[in-house]
Design a protein around this motif. Structure first.
Motif, short mmCIF file in Angstrom:
data_model
loop_
_atom_site.label_atom_id
_atom_site.label_comp_id
_atom_site.label_asym_id
_atom_site.label_seq_id
_atom_site.Cartn_x
_atom_site.Cartn_y
_atom_site.Cartn_z
N ALA A 129 33.48 113.05 -16.83
CA ALA A 129 32.50 112.32 -17.64
C ALA A 129 32.75 112.50 -19.14
CB ALA A 129 31.09 112.80 -17.31
N PRO B 282 31.64 108.54 -19.93
CA PRO B 282 30.31 108.93 -19.44
C PRO B 282 29.51 107.80 -18.79
CG PRO B 282 30.20 108.55 -21.79
CD PRO B 282 31.61 108.25 -21.38
N GLU C 131 27.41 108.62 -15.62
CA GLU C 131 26.29 109.51 -15.92
C GLU C 131 25.14 108.73 -16.58
OE1 GLU C 131 28.27 113.98 -16.48
OE2 GLU C 131 27.36 112.97 -18.22
N CYS D 112 22.50 115.00 -19.12
CA CYS D 112 23.84 114.57 -18.69
C CYS D 112 24.88 115.55 -19.23
CB CYS D 112 24.15 113.18 -19.22
SG CYS D 112 23.19 111.88 -18.42
N HIS E 127 27.94 115.19 -20.23
CA HIS E 127 28.78 114.81 -21.39
C HIS E 127 28.07 115.07 -22.71
CE1 HIS E 127 26.37 111.05 -21.21
NE2 HIS E 127 26.68 110.95 -22.49
N GLU E 128 26.73 115.24 -22.67
CA GLU E 128 25.97 115.50 -23.90
C GLU E 128 26.08 116.96 -24.33
OE1 GLU E 128 22.10 112.66 -23.44
OE2 GLU E 128 22.29 114.27 -21.97
#
Length: 667
Positions: free
Chosen positions: A152, A156, A159, A176, A178-179
């Protein structure tokens, strides 16, 4: 020009500190109040109201509020937090066995969805059927969701789609992966995301308590929270990514140490009542844990200070080994309620008992020790075994002497279990009592401390002599034991930083000779290459001797007792973004990170696009995090070896970091 006052707050496990700070005057006022776990706003208001009274400053003059806290760290260490639903995209059940994810998940639900991406950002089609079937019921049993997709960080999209769907059905918070991190390693990213989801409600409560208090006091100013790497983040962002606040308190103390001393390099040691925290300051910045912070036994992907914590402090339990020819003293790791504090709080219940024990012709094995309830809510005492409940019922809200409480040897183990559960405090002799007798501390009851030491020196060593000639001698021996153990834990932390953590200073004969300055044909020395910065309310009384033992310069700043709260207001906002370029085949360049995947056909163009994308995304994130006028710097990592005489691009990483001071209110 009117002063712009900055309000720093540190919510620790025991105390909440507050400082009022001015960028030209420095610390204007400081105060402490006990942290109130049941309602954090009570402790916050106690400390903040005290500094406002001291400084006599109108609330309208406060232009920034910043908060550091150990609550997220404590929650993960103690296994607390809300129930979270984990959604894994492109992973299988076997992936739960990696990085402790299975153990961290415990009984929380997990859903596996087909989907995810490859290293170049190309997708495997996403199938949300399992999610659609589970969501209506699942939403009623969890407090938040965590979503982790395969690769991701490169793309992303899946997600984001899953998050949107969960929001539509449940309206619950969703994290999520990727954050939170741009690093590869799906299961560890999933673990970090799960822990974040569990912390959302707790940090929301802390930030909310602080915001409500500020509104009630009429303080209208932006609010920041310290991250685990020492940088500041807007409170609204901290609510979304609370995992970033783990080790916030220690990070703030390092930033505070740097500000208070002006030193770029130092070993920072922060002594409290229960623990000593040790970290290294390098080139004006805290050393970070390259692998990610370890909290509660889990290795996360959160960038945080490389901090080592030891169970040694001013209130550490004293153990006396009287079997050798010379009695040995050892401190910790358990915290006791010092006799001087117990007598100051519950005078009549403590002093007469100590006097009675002193008058007795024979020494009792439990002399100088008491038990008292900690005062936690009754529901936390649920599920006690019969003998535990019986003993707990006999312990009240005022201290009871152990020689009257314990009627059999087995009850000692029962009492230890009640103490371990946090239901009962043990009161006894500590370094804080020794300091009261030596006249180096004076906030509590010195008479109780002296009586405790008089009882202790009735013990005999293996050769039949009293373990000390007088209460003062005994006090000096206890302080010497704290000095020696502190030197050992500081050396242990520094040796680990140097990559030779297998040397244990507490067991090494060579280090023992060095610290004792033992004479010999071969003379051993052990020294730090930088000053020892001592923090904590009791730092001035302990650290000069510890620094001398370590052949280090001692640096103890004037406001070392509130370094965390100072670090909370003098820090910078910082945001980092990484954009990747890969070359799946000759002449094709795929850009991933901070936006949709891009496909370009020229290396120079793709590099220029990646630089611009990283810089713009970092600046945007820094502004979102609360920076006023962020400045961006860029690091490029190009992995392009020559294969058979031809350059082959494997991966290029463009890491942009934007930083600046936080936005302040202009009233």
């Amino acid at each position: 020009m009117k002063s712009q006052y900055l309000l720093g707050i540190d919510t620790g496990g025991t105390y909440t500190d507050a400082v009022l700070f001015d960028e030209t005057q420095g610390v204007v006022a400081k105060a402490k109040s006990l942290t109130t776990r049941h309602d954090l706003a009570v402790g916050i208001s106690g400390a903040v109201d005290a500094v406002l009274r001291q400084a006599d400053v109108p609330v309208s003059a406060i232009s920034l509020v910043s908060l550091s806290t150990t609550l997220a760290t404590n929650a993960l260490v103690e296994g607390q937090g809300g129930r979270a639903g984990l959604v894994m995209i492109g992973f299988g059940p076997e992936d739960l066995k990696r990085d402790g994810l299975d153990q961290a998940l415990g009984g929380d639900p997990v859903i596996f969805l087909p989907g995810g991406h490859n290293v170049h950002g190309h997708e495997t089609p996403l199938d949300m059927t399992a999610l659609e079937e589970a969501l209506p019921e699942l939403s009623k049993t969890v407090s938040s969701f965590a979503v982790a997709g395969y690769f991701a960080v490169r793309n992303p999209a899946h997600e984001i789609r899953v998050r949107q769907r969960i929001h539509e059905v449940s309206h619950l918070p969703v994290t999520c992966s990727h954050e939170l991190s741009s690093k590869l390693g799906g299961p560890r990213r999933a673990l970090t995301t799960l822990l974040n989801a569990r912390l959302v409600s707790m940090i929301d409560r802390l930030v909310g308590a602080c915001e409500d208090f500020l509104i009630r006091r009429g303080i209208d100013a932006p609010m920041m929270v310290v991250r685990g790497d020492g940088a500041l983040i807007a409170a609204s962002e901290a609510k979304i990514r609370p995992i970033e606040t783990i080790l916030s308190g220690p990070a703030a103390s390092l930033v505070g140490a740097r500000y208070l001393t002006g030193l770029d390099n130092g070993v920072v040691s922060d002594i409290g009542g229960t623990t000593t925290d040790v970290a290294v300051l390098d080139g004006g910045r805290p050393r970070l844990d390259a692998e990610g912070a370890v909290v509660g036994g889990y290795r996360t992907m959160v960038e945080a200070v490389a901090m080592r914590t030891y169970g040694l402090g001013g209130d550490s339990e004293l153990h006396i080994n009287d079997r050798g020819l010379v009695a040995g003293l050892h401190l910790g790791p358990r915290r006791l309620l010092p006799l001087s504090l117990a007598a100051a709080t519950y005078g009549d219940a403590v002093l007469p008992v100590l006097e009675r024990q002193k008058r007795a012709t024979h020494m009792g094995r439990h002399d100088g020790r008491f038990a008292v309830r900690t005062g936690v809510p009754d529901h936390l005492a649920a599920g006690l075994q019969t003998q535990e409940q019986a003993l707990f019922d006999r312990i009240g809200t005022t201290p009871v002497a152990l020689d009257q409480l314990l009627t059999s040897t087995s009850q000692k183990a029962t009492l230890d279990r009640l103490i371990a559960r946090g239901l009962v405090h043990l009161c006894g002799l500590t370094p804080s009592d020794a300091m009261h007798v030596l006249g180096r501390q004076g906030q509590w009851n010195a008479e109780a401390a002296r009586l405790g030491l008089e009882l202790a020196i009735r013990m005999k060593d293996g050769s039949g002599r009293p373990i000390a000639a007088s209460p003062e001698d005994m006090a000096k021996n206890i302080v010497a034991a704290l000095t020696r153990q502190s030197a050992e834990v500081i050396l242990a932390a520094c040796l680990a930083e140097d990559g030779i953590g297998e040397i244990d200073p507490a067991r090494s004969q060579q280090i023992d000779r060095a610290l004792r300055r033992a004479p010999g044909i071969v003379r051993f020395t052990a020294a730090l290459d930088r000053p020892l910065i001592g923090l904590g309310a009791s730092a001035p009384v302990y650290y000069p001797a510890i620094a001398e033992m370590l052949s280090a310069e001692s640096a103890i700043p004037g406001d070392s007792d509130v370094a965390n709260a100072i670090g909370a207001v003098v820090g910078q906002v910082k945001a980092s973004v990484t954009v990747f370029i890969t070359m799946p085949e000759e002449g094709i360049f795929i850009i991933n990170g901070s936006g949709d995947s891009l496909r370009l056909f020229n290396e120079d163009d793709s590099f220029a696009t990646a630089r611009q994308r990283a810089a713009e995304a970092a600046l945007a994130q820094a502004r979102l995090n609360g920076a006023d006028e962020p400045v961006v710097s860029l690091i490029e990592e190009i992995d392009a070896p020559e294969v058979e005489g031809q350059r082959k691009l494997i991966e290029a990483r463009f890491i942009a970091t934007a930083s600046g001071r936080p936005r302040i209110a202009h009233h």
